[in-house]
Design an enzyme around this catalytic site. Structure first.
Site, short mmCIF file in Angstrom:
data_model
loop_
_atom_site.label_atom_id
_atom_site.label_comp_id
_atom_site.label_asym_id
_atom_site.label_seq_id
_atom_site.Cartn_x
_atom_site.Cartn_y
_atom_site.Cartn_z
N SER A 162 37.58 26.45 -9.44
CA SER A 162 39.18 27.09 -9.82
C SER A 162 40.00 28.64 -9.22
CB SER A 162 39.64 26.86 -11.66
OG SER A 162 40.78 26.42 -11.55
N GLU A 259 45.02 15.93 -8.79
CA GLU A 259 45.23 17.83 -9.17
C GLU A 259 46.16 18.22 -8.25
OE1 GLU A 259 42.19 20.34 -8.88
OE2 GLU A 259 40.60 19.25 -8.18
N HIS A 289 41.35 18.17 -12.38
CA HIS A 289 40.73 19.31 -11.88
C HIS A 289 39.29 19.67 -12.21
CE1 HIS A 289 41.36 23.74 -10.51
NE2 HIS A 289 40.87 24.22 -11.86
#
Length: 317
Positions: A162, A259, A289
């Protein structure tokens, strides 16, 4: 190369999605209290006790960085001391550049140590908004410089998820300027690659995204860059997709297809491949995610770790 995993096992997915949806609701109810939001995100992978039960050895570590500071880190080793194959991996945690820690991502880092047969160094880089860009990136680069200095003759990997995936790929854009060696292989899980937020999936996947809110992403980027930004959003150190993506090391990007950051991975991988770099994009149907962090509860996460094992073994001695 783009691969879709048609045999992805959905066992455990309902439990993971329910956990993420509850976190999203609690996060929305927490208002602007950053302390509460950070505590919630610390529970990102806590969908099942089995996820939080890890194998291997964990020890605290201090890494010296610029200006005489040190940053806290964790050293994670597989159960078998001989199982590292002489490899070292620097891990950069996610959390929207404002949350997360080595402790919150310990389950994923420990499983990467096993899968990669590597000693993993997971760091607590400085977080926004108290420490806006480039503070966090500087810590990541300094930690990489320390690792390369400590283990210069060993195979070195760089990985992150991320926001940590963003920092991982941003580091690749900054290593040459900093005069640092590049990693021998790179792993990025659901990375944010474009902080101008121009990926179509931000809207196309909004209805199936269980945790991220596309409406909040511009605000998050603003907080990351700070009141007096040291760089524009199209700076390669901020948006890795804007960098020179030629001559990248072997890179595996894993991303779920449920996502909103899906096209951030797709666009980056395609641009890198067009530049001649060996970037492998692995897409997983219906996965959320950073789904790889939900092993062993999520069967597809176990499969993803096996893919990582094969990728690393094929590119490192």
């Amino acid at each position: 190369m783009t691969t879709t995993s048609p045999g992805a096992n959905h066992e455990g997915l309902d439990a993971v999605l329910a956990h993420l949806e509850r976190l999203k609701a609690l996060n929305a109810a927490s208002g602007n209290d950053l302390t509460v939001k950070r505590r919630l995100l610390d529970s990102y992978f806590a969908a099942d006790p089995a996820i939080l039960t890890i194998r291997g050895r964990v020890e605290p570590l201090l890494i010296p960085v610029r200006d005489g500071r040190v940053i806290a880190a964790e050293r994670l080793r597989p159960d078998d001391p001989s199982g590292t194959a002489g490899r070292y991996l620097l891990y950069l945690h996610g959390g929207s550049w404002m949350a997360g820690s080595a402790a919150s991502h310990r389950p994923l880092a420990a499983r990467l140590a096993q899968a990669c047969r590597a000693e993993v160094i997971s760091i607590d880089y400085r977080l926004a908004p108290e420490h806006p860009f480039p503070a966090g990136l500087e810590d990541c680069l300094d930690a990489w410089a320390w690792l390369a200095d400590e283990h210069g003759d060993a195979p070195l990997l760089l990985a992150g998820d991320s926001a940590g995936g963003n920092l991982t790929l941003a580091c690749l854009n900054a290593l040459d300027t900093a005069g640092l060696r590049r990693p021998d292989a790179v792993l990025a899980f659901s990375p944010a690659t474009d902080l101008d937020w121009e990926s179509d999936s931000l809207h196309r996947k909004a209805d199936v995204e269980p945790i991220l809110d596309p409406e909040l992403l511009p605000l998050i980027a603003q907080l990351y860059l700070g009141q007096s930004p040291a760089a524009a959003r199209d700076d390669p150190r901020v948006s890795p997709i804007e960098g020179d993506l030629s001559e990248l090391p072997p890179t595996l990007i894993q991303c779920g297809e449920a996502e909103i950051l899906l096209d951030d991975s797709r666009r980056y991988a395609e641009q890198a491949r067009q530049s001649g770099s060996p970037v492998q994009l692995s897409l997983w149907p219906d996965m959320p995610h950073v789904f790889v962090g939900f092993a062993p509860r999520l069967a597809a996460a176990r499969q993803a770790l096996e893919e990582i094992r094969h990728f690393v073994d094929s590119h490192l001695p």
